[in-house]
Write an enzyme that holds these catalytic residues in place. Structure first.
Site, PDB file in Angstrom:
ATOM      1  N   ASN A 108       0.804  -1.227   0.000  1.00 17.56           N
ATOM      2  CA  ASN A 108       0.000   0.000   0.000  1.00 17.56           C
ATOM      3  C   ASN A 108       0.837   1.278   0.000  1.00 17.56           C
ATOM      4  O   ASN A 108       0.288   2.374   0.096  1.00 17.56           O
ATOM      5  CB  ASN A 108      -0.949   0.002   1.198  1.00 17.56           C
ATOM      6  N   ILE A 115       1.138   6.800  -1.032  1.00 18.97           N
ATOM      7  CA  ILE A 115       0.410   6.005  -0.043  1.00 18.97           C
ATOM      8  C   ILE A 115      -1.015   5.753  -0.503  1.00 18.97           C
ATOM      9  O   ILE A 115      -1.698   6.670  -0.947  1.00 18.97           O
ATOM     10  CB  ILE A 115       0.385   6.733   1.315  1.00 18.97           C
ATOM     11  N   CYS A 116      -1.454   4.513  -0.367  1.00 20.00           N
ATOM     12  CA  CYS A 116      -2.842   4.151  -0.640  1.00 20.00           C
ATOM     13  C   CYS A 116      -3.548   3.969   0.704  1.00 20.00           C
ATOM     14  O   CYS A 116      -3.385   2.961   1.378  1.00 20.00           O
ATOM     15  CB  CYS A 116      -2.916   2.863  -1.458  1.00 20.00           C
ATOM     16  N   LEU A 117      -4.284   4.996   1.087  1.00 17.30           N
ATOM     17  CA  LEU A 117      -5.070   4.970   2.318  1.00 17.30           C
ATOM     18  C   LEU A 117      -6.337   5.746   2.002  1.00 17.30           C
ATOM     19  O   LEU A 117      -6.273   6.937   1.688  1.00 17.30           O
ATOM     20  CB  LEU A 117      -4.283   5.607   3.466  1.00 17.30           C
TER      21      LEU A 117
END
EC number: 2.3.2.34
Length: 185
Positions: A108, A115-117
């Site tokens: 992620n 960032i993958c959030l």
């Protein structure tokens, strides 16, 4: 620590007085973002996960800070991961911009720090993106959780890392450990 907070209190005390009329623009104009940040930073510092530390290089600029996450469990245990956070002027209508400064092998987080959030997304189809009701505390807890319960191999940003985990979990762990030794100490 919150010198901006003391400035805001001082400015509130000047309202309505003749002194306020002669005060410079920089002391009279405080953005909505900065007023929110004074409250949110105090709340964040009071509710910080034990695996996180926040550092403000300039205590007068609460909109720029660094976060260190030191996971105490899982693949990333023993690593020390640095994040840079910048809160834009349009906050809280838009999310903070966050980048991982530590090179990491993570599904992620890319090796370049993206960032993958979901809560960092301004727009989200599923409704899990940013909302004005979210705070810096949510962002920090979310980043911390990327190393534990939000670690997501099924919806990766770093597809190569996710496929590596799917193909060979032991070799994935070895590569994570190698990255920790090389970049996250």
């Amino acid at each position: 620590m919150l010198t901006l907070a003391s400035k805001l209190k001082r400015d509130d005390g000047l309202k309505g007085s003749r002194t306020a009329a002669t005060a410079s623009d920089s002391t009279r104009r405080v953005s909505v973002r900065d007023k929110l940040l004074v409250k949110e930073v105090a709340e964040l510092e009071a509710n910080l996960p034990c695996t996180c530390k926040v550092h403000f290089p300039d205590p007068n600029k609460l909109h720029c800070f660094q976060l260190t996450v030191t996971p105490d469990e899982g693949y990333y245990q023993g690593g020390k991961f640095q994040f840079e956070t910048e809160v834009p002027d349009a906050y809280n209508m838009v999310p903070p911009k966050v980048k991982c400064l530590t090179k990491i092998w993570h599904p992620n987080i890319t090796e370049t720090g993206e960032i993958c959030l979901s809560l960092l997304r301004e727009h989200s189809i599923d409704g899990t993106g940013w909302a004005p009701t979210r705070t810096l505390k949510d962002v920090v807890w979310g980043l911390n959780s990327l190393f534990t319960d939000l670690l997501n191999f099924d919806d990766p940003l770093n597809i190569e890392a996710a496929e590596h985990h799917l193909r060979d979990k032991e070799d994935f762990r070895n590569k994570v450990d190698d990255y920790i030794k090389r970049y996250a100490r």
